[in-house]
Structures are given as C-alpha cells and as structure tokens.
Design an enzyme around this catalytic site. Structure first.
Site, PDB file in Angstrom:
ATOM      1  N   PHE A 135       7.908  -2.978   1.861  1.00 57.12           N
ATOM      2  CA  PHE A 135       6.947  -3.446   2.880  1.00 57.12           C
ATOM      3  C   PHE A 135       6.507  -5.003   2.315  1.00 57.12           C
ATOM      4  CE2 PHE A 135       2.975  -5.004   4.551  1.00 57.12           C
ATOM      5  CZ  PHE A 135       2.815  -4.499   5.539  1.00 57.12           C
ATOM      6  N   ASP A 220       8.518  -9.668  -4.931  1.00 57.63           N
ATOM      7  CA  ASP A 220       7.393  -9.941  -4.037  1.00 57.63           C
ATOM      8  C   ASP A 220       6.295  -9.248  -4.953  1.00 57.63           C
ATOM      9  OD1 ASP A 220       5.187  -9.767  -2.285  1.00 57.63           O
ATOM     10  OD2 ASP A 220       6.771  -8.482  -0.576  1.00 57.63           O
ATOM     11  N   LYS A 249      -2.727 -12.743  -1.433  1.00 59.42           N
ATOM     12  CA  LYS A 249      -3.841 -11.744  -1.574  1.00 59.42           C
ATOM     13  C   LYS A 249      -4.945 -12.377  -2.397  1.00 59.42           C
ATOM     14  CE  LYS A 249      -1.657  -7.731   0.618  1.00 59.42           C
ATOM     15  NZ  LYS A 249      -2.033  -7.986   1.838  1.00 59.42           N
TER      16      LYS A 249
END
Length: 414
Positions: A135, A220, A249
């Site tokens: 993801f 990532d 984030k």
C-alpha cells in the site's frame, strides 16, 4: 449511534466511518460531540504520532502562519533549507524534495527511479519491482501495481512498468530482476496489509541485491518512519541505508500534510527545473511545522518512548490467548491483531471498543490496528489494552460465516 446519521448526501461515500462523531483532540485523547472522551489507539495512521494539538506544533503553526505561509516555490523561503537539511542528516541521505501527501512522495520516488533508469542506466522502459500486498497510496499510477482488487476495480487502464514479488521473499525478488529493472520499492513493514513484519535480514538482503545488480532500493516509510517502529526509521533495524526513502504523516505534526522524498544525490540529480513540482510542497508553513515535528520527536525522546511502550504493548498482546485471535504482529508502538474469522471480524471489535472509550480501526475486516500517539501514558495504554482484551473475549464462540468473505474494509487509510 447508527452510522447512517453520518451519511450526509453532500459527503462522498469513499469512506465508511465508524459510528462516532469527533469534535476535539488533545494528546492521546479524542472527544465526540456528546462530550465523551476516548483513548486514541490509531493516531490517524501515524499522522498524529506526536499527539493531538501538541503545544509546540500549534505555537509554530500560529507564529509562522501569521508571518508567511504559502509564497510559492517560484521564490525561495527562509524556512525550507533548514528543514530539508535536518531530514538529510536523520536519514543519512543527501537531498530532499518536499511534497504534501505520502502518495505524492511515492509518485516522486517513482519518477526519480524511472528517469534514473533511463538516463543513468540507459533503460528504454524502466521497471520497478514492488511487493505483493503493498500500500503506497491511491493515485492512478500507484493502484496500477496494487495487488488488492478493491483499489483497482473500475479504475483502469493501468500504468505499466511494475513487477510484483511476495513480500519478505528475497529469492523471489532476485528472480524478478531483469535488465529493465531500475529499482525495488517496498515498505519495510506493510501497514495497510495488516502490520506485516518481514523476516529478519530481508531488507539487508534487498540492499545486497540492489548493490549487486546496480539498481535502486527505495523504501516507503510514510507510516513506519519517524519512530513508529521503535527506531527513527524501520530500515535502521537492519543497519542499512536505502538509495531513497519517502516520509510523511507524522512529519506534519498532526496539523498539516507534509511529505518528502529523500535520496542520494545521484538519484535526485535527475530532476531539473520544471521536471517536477508542487504548488504547496515545501511552503514556508509546512517547512516550519516539519522541522518542529522532528525537533519534538528528538527533544521528547519519542522514538525511545515508542520502543519502550511498544515492547509493553506487544508483551500484553502476545499474552492474550483467546480463540478469536489468530495472530499478533508488530514492531515498536505499532501492532496488528489478526482475528480468526470463525469468531469475529475486526470491524466488530473496533465497534465494540467504542463503547469502552477506545478508538482504532481495522484493515480488510481481518486485522485490528493499534498505533497510539507516542505521548500516550503507560496507564492509558494499559487501559486501552484492557479494553481490547475484554472486547475480544466476548467473541468466544464460533459464528455463522457462511455468507462472509474476506472483503475490503471501506474505512481505509487516507
């Protein structure tokens, strides 16, 4: 409270939120519109790792917004360089390119890998190897290499140039390399897949493979980075340095979308003026917030706190031996509790936790995710884990699963 109450006809239905209406947050707490307080065990998928309304973040937000917020990258601003320099020092890399969302940072990494493959290695059509179950966001290009049908259904045609191999399988990744391979792009820990931790040595093996074949290793760390796994970056668990890393984030301090692609100079040098950009990426407000977020993590020793509280959380979760729990996985202050579908699905557990004053979410209706803000107290962590144990314990007899399927959770990660 019926979730239909939230179905305002003007709100797009790309989420199916849990039946709670929030209005305020402070530290590790959230309050609903009725004044009830909850312990946050989700941290907005690590975006609120520093806690809600952190006073230092709010102070910088107010001060910088009153001075200069978005001047455009057509000009220089006095906040950007120090922010990106700090990112480079922390990662051990050379150059940083600021963006806004995690998906944008990943898109930047993909563009860098393709141009590097084309211009440095002379590959006409560069390919990138990714992991199954990945993801990395929901842009058209990123969903093109997703292995989850719910992210892809109806959104084609898809972008070519990607090959997938099983997460954690070094031999499979090595077999997937071809003369057209420019890079490997993976999450060090797969979050949306259910907090999947790879076998020890896998990342180090990928590093050796990339060095041997002359390709890039891109990681990532939008979710796993900035302390979530108990180290500043998950790649530090195996003492490697990637060729590039995406961050986001927690970088926004819980108040703004802030992200970056940080890489070795030879990788980032493929970008030239006009080849990539963002109206908001690297604006003065975002840079000031990002730098302060890094300083808060450092000054308050939040990485160490994630490691210590994470060890406590994992010990307690592993001690919850109940038939409804199929598996427990995690690292740092980040865990996934996989439910046995014969007894319960994860969304039911999350809805049960609401009644006990605890908020979190699930992934694909199979895994309850636990990732509280690093500022959570040990007492509140224990209270939340007590609630998890008590809630799961209510699912003690097999249920009728004849019409249930391993489907997608609609309340997915932003």
């Amino acid at each position: 409270m019926d979730s239909s109450e939230f179905r305002n006809p003007h709100v797009a239905r790309n989420y199916d939120p849990l039946p709670v209406m929030l209005t305020r947050g402070q530290g590790a707490y959230l309050w609903d519109v009725e004044g009830r307080r909850y312990i946050d065990m989700m941290s907005a998928y690590s975006a609120v790792s520093l806690g809600h309304a952190h006073p230092r973040i709010l102070s910088v937000l107010t001060e910088q917004a009153q001075r200069l917020a978005v001047p455009s990258r057509a000009f220089c601003n006095d906040r950007l360089a120090s922010f990106l320099e700090e990112l480079c020092d922390l990662t051990g890399l050379d150059v940083a390119l600021p963006m806004n969302t995690g998906a944008e940072a990943v898109e930047t990494a993909i563009k860098a890998a393709r141009r590097w493959g084309n211009r440095v290695k002379g590959i006409a059509n560069p390919e990138i190897i990714v992991a199954e179950g990945n993801f990395h966001g929901r842009t058209t290009t990123i969903i093109s290499f997703s292995s989850k049908n719910e992210y892809r259904d109806g959104f084609g045609p898809f972008t070519p140039g990607f090959r997938a191999a099983p997460f954690g399988d070094l031999a499979a990744f090595e077999a997937a390399v071809t003369p057209n391979t420019a890079a490997i792009l993976v999450e060090p820990i797969q979050g949306e897949a259910g907090v999947i931790v790879p076998p020890d040595g896998w990342l180090a093996g990928l590093r050796r493979l990339c060095d041997k074949r002359g390709i890039l290793l891109l990681l990532d760390e939008v979710q796993s980075g900035l302390g979530r796994s108990g180290t500043w970056f998950a790649f530090q668990h195996e003492n490697i340095v990637p060729d590039g890393v995406t961050l986001g984030k927690a970088l926004g301090g819980g108040v703004l979308p802030v992200s970056a692609f940080v890489a070795k100079r030879e990788v980032m040098d493929v970008f030239t003026p006009g080849s990539h950009g963002s109206t908001f990426g690297g604006n003065a407000l975002a840079a000031a917030i990002g730098l302060e977020a890094l300083h808060v993590i450092r000054d308050e020793r939040l990485v160490e706190r994630s490691k210590e509280l994470g060890a406590r959380m994992m010990q307690r979760l592993h001690g919850m031996r109940m038939p409804a729990i199929k598996d427990v996985r995690g690292r740092g202050l980040w865990a996934g509790v996989e439910m046995d579908p014969r007894y319960a699905n994860a969304r039911d557990v999350c809805e049960g936790l609401i009644a006990k004053g605890v908020l979190t979410t699930s992934t694909h209706d199979t895994v309850v995710r636990l990732a509280p803000p690093f500022v959570i107290s040990q007492d509140d962590l224990d209270l939340a884990l007590d609630a998890v144990q008590e809630t799961i314990a209510t699912f003690k007899t097999p249920r009728d699963v004849s019409d249930s399927v391993a489907g997608a959770d609609q309340h997915l990660e932003a």
